[in-house]
Design an enzyme around this catalytic site. Structure first.
Site, PDB file in Angstrom:
ATOM      1  N   ALA A  11       7.610  -0.029  -1.608  1.00 25.80           N
ATOM      2  CA  ALA A  11       8.671  -0.825  -1.600  1.00 25.80           C
ATOM      3  C   ALA A  11       9.333  -0.759  -0.188  1.00 25.80           C
ATOM      4  CB  ALA A  11       9.607  -0.319  -2.787  1.00 25.80           C
ATOM      5  N   SER A  13       7.468   0.708   2.812  1.00 25.84           N
ATOM      6  CA  SER A  13       6.580   0.605   3.860  1.00 25.84           C
ATOM      7  C   SER A  13       5.147   0.232   3.559  1.00 25.84           C
ATOM      8  CB  SER A  13       6.508   2.027   4.637  1.00 25.84           C
ATOM      9  OG  SER A  13       6.086   3.008   4.108  1.00 25.84           O
ATOM     10  N   ARG A  15       0.610   0.600   4.543  1.00 24.43           N
ATOM     11  CA  ARG A  15      -0.167   1.176   5.599  1.00 24.43           C
ATOM     12  C   ARG A  15      -1.799   0.587   5.318  1.00 24.43           C
ATOM     13  NH1 ARG A  15       0.430   7.066   4.155  1.00 24.43           N
ATOM     14  NH2 ARG A  15       0.218   6.082   2.113  1.00 24.43           N
ATOM     15  N   ASP A 239       0.102   0.599  -7.510  1.00 20.24           N
ATOM     16  CA  ASP A 239      -0.082   1.684  -6.809  1.00 20.24           C
ATOM     17  C   ASP A 239      -0.174   2.875  -7.694  1.00 20.24           C
ATOM     18  OD1 ASP A 239       2.499   1.629  -7.490  1.00 20.24           O
ATOM     19  OD2 ASP A 239       3.399   1.771  -5.168  1.00 20.24           O
ATOM     20  N   THR A 240       0.581   3.166  -8.830  1.00 22.26           N
ATOM     21  CA  THR A 240       0.500   4.336  -9.655  1.00 22.26           C
ATOM     22  C   THR A 240      -0.847   4.416 -10.123  1.00 22.26           C
ATOM     23  OG1 THR A 240       2.721   4.205  -9.923  1.00 22.26           O
ATOM     24  CG2 THR A 240       1.517   5.635 -11.454  1.00 22.26           C
ATOM     25  N   GLN A 308      16.764  13.392  -1.264  1.00 21.39           N
ATOM     26  CA  GLN A 308      16.824  12.366  -0.556  1.00 21.39           C
ATOM     27  C   GLN A 308      18.102  11.786   0.005  1.00 21.39           C
ATOM     28  OE1 GLN A 308      13.892   9.604  -1.848  1.00 21.39           O
ATOM     29  NE2 GLN A 308      12.016  10.730  -1.285  1.00 21.39           N
ATOM     30  N   GLY A 407       3.380  12.520  -1.948  1.00 21.33           N
ATOM     31  CA  GLY A 407       4.120  13.117  -1.104  1.00 21.33           C
ATOM     32  C   GLY A 407       4.637  14.442  -1.644  1.00 21.33           C
TER      33      GLY A 407
END
Length: 485
Positions: A11, A13, A15, A239-240, A308, A407
């Site tokens: 959501a 970035s 790559r 993605d999950t 965060q 991460g």
């Protein structure tokens, strides 16, 4: 030696990676990165899909200018629920609105007035979130019905990107399952739920599964990239789903759980679909796995978002490693929160929200970033332990290990606390699980590996995994945590 390209778009970035499969190991190399494609204009959050696609093409042009190898494959994964509508001329209708937009506010209650909440869960097995595609489409029906009437094609975000590359329209099931409109028993759209949205043309687009080959890039894309062949393959486009395909110790069903750890923590098991009154009550979800007819049975947990936000409120004065160090030094501070309390979803000040919670529950409020860190890490570890017990209760399985991927798996302090709190062995890594899972499905589709199990073994052998075993007895603190839930 085999090479693959993987596009992983989150959501915030995106790559592009080159992956090399050699001697039963995978080597990754990041070749391009892009961001700033979430826009806000005219009171609407939406995705700049042209920038996303343009960035993918820019990265591929750069890569093929330096690497003239032909006959590679590429797979794209993104977040779930969001979509593109096309008219009869295949032009985008409206803006691709983001799940972060407020257009779905109040839509769930309206839908439940048409079809009972319990019935929707019984059909789909999907947890209720206000931004689910079902509620986005219903919002369109109420606020912009003419747009739905003009629409001929529905494509989820990764599937639209695949369409731009190939000219072929296919919606992949791991992402489709997040819409809360797929009947888990049939693996197809549910007619009764579709009637609520008034958009039954959604059924016109073919459904595909992870591992399917969409086809070669179109002649226009061939010309633009200066190559003749680049096969587009469906990974788990959610993605999950790709991340869980890369969990290294899931070969035997029920022996291990996973946490995909990042801003959110997604904790669950790979299993048959589990749909019951208890799973409904505890808000567990059943998203489609890359393995056909299997579920990603999981729960969403407010993850590292908490720290965060606190870090940002300290003006990023401290690195994450410094926060961990300071948290470890706070020997006497023992206050806790329930991380999944709604007040922590998106408060104006996370620090204030945490302090208010502590005061309301007769605990000491944190006074420095070390105390905030300790409170958050301990609370997350205890919530993981609680969720693990729920997974065992709901599945009837004895879970013997816990894999932490993504991460967040780099946080050794939280990994050890999790092992202590849950009284279970923890394996941390790989960090780039989503990309590795994407590549695994491409390799499977092309015959580079024979099964997902083989892919997981390759990932296990390719990654620097770290194991943690319980060291401290945290039962008394855990009992205090349970009183907050």
């Amino acid at each position: 030696m085999e090479k693959y390209l993987a596009v992983d778009i989150g959501a915030s970035s995106g790559r592009i990676f080159e992956a090399v499969l050699i001697n039963k190991k995978i080597e990754l190399k990041e070749i391009y990165r892009f961001d700033e494609y979430l826009k806000y204009e005219e009171n609407t959050y939406f995705w700049d899909i042209e920038k996303i696609y343009g960035s993918i093409m820019s990265g591929l042009k750069k890569y093929f200018k330096e690497n003239r190898q032909e006959d590679l494959s590429i797979g794209i994964d993104t977040w779930g629920v969001d979509f593109i509508l096309l008219d009869s001329n295949d032009k985008i209708l409206g803006r691709p609105v983001s799940y972060r937009d407020s257009r779905t506010n109040g839509m769930m209650e309206k839908v439940f007035g048409i079809l009972a909440k319990e019935k929707i869960y019984e059909k789909t097995g999907i947890q209720f979130m206000e931004f689910n595609t079902l509620f986005q489409l219903y919002s369109l029906k109420l606020k912009d019905k003419s747009l739905l009437e003009k629409a001929e094609t529905f494509l989820m975000i990764p599937d639209y990107l695949n369409y731009l590359l190939t000219g072929k329209k296919i919606n992949e099931i791991t992402n489709v399952s997040t819409t809360q409109m797929m009947n888990y028993k049939t693996g197809f759209w549910d007619d009764e739920i579709l009637k609520i949205t008034g958009f039954e043309k959604i059924k016109n687009t073919k459904l595909g599964k992870a591992g399917d080959i969409v086809g070669n890039i179109s002649s226009e894309v061939q010309k633009e990239l200066g190559i003749k062949r680049l096969n587009v393959i469906l990974p788990g486009t959610h993605d999950t789903a790709s991340a869980i395909a890369a969990v290294p110790h899931l070969e035997k069903e029920g022996t291990a759980a996973y946490i995909s750890s990042g801003t959110w923590s997604l904790m669950g098991i790979e299993s048959d679909y589990i749909i019951s009154e208890k799973s409904y009550e505890l808000n567990f979800t059943n998203e489609a796995s890359v393995i056909e007819k299997k579920s990603r049975f999981l729960k969403n947990i407010m993850g590292l978002w908490l720290i965060q936000r606190v870090k940002k409120e300290y003006n990023d004065e401290f690195s994450f490693s410094e926060i961990v160090k300071l948290a470890k030094e706070e020997k006497e501070f023992i206050s806790l929160i329930n991380p999944n309390n709604e007040r922590f979803l998106n408060p104006e000040s996370m620090k204030d929200a945490i302090c208010d919670y502590c005061i309301e529950t007769n605990q000491k409020a944190p006074e420095n970033i070390g105390q905030f860190g300790k409170l958050i890490f301990y609370s997350l570890a205890f919530l993981y332990a609680k969720t693990l017990k729920e997974l065992e209760e709901l599945s009837g399985l004895k879970i013997k290990g816990l894999n932490i991927i993504g991460g967040g798996s780099q946080n050794e302090y939280l990994n050890q606390l999790t092992s202590d709190a849950a009284e279970i062995s923890v394996i941390a890594g790989p960090v780039e699980a989503t990309v590795l899972g994407n590549v695994t499905m491409q390799a499977y589709a092309k015959g580079g590996i024979k099964s997902i199990e083989e892919g997981r073994k390759i990932i296990r052998d390719s990654s620097g995994l770290k194991k943690y075993r319980p060291e401290k007895n945290l039962k008394e603190l855990y009992s205090n945590f349970l009183k907050l839930c």
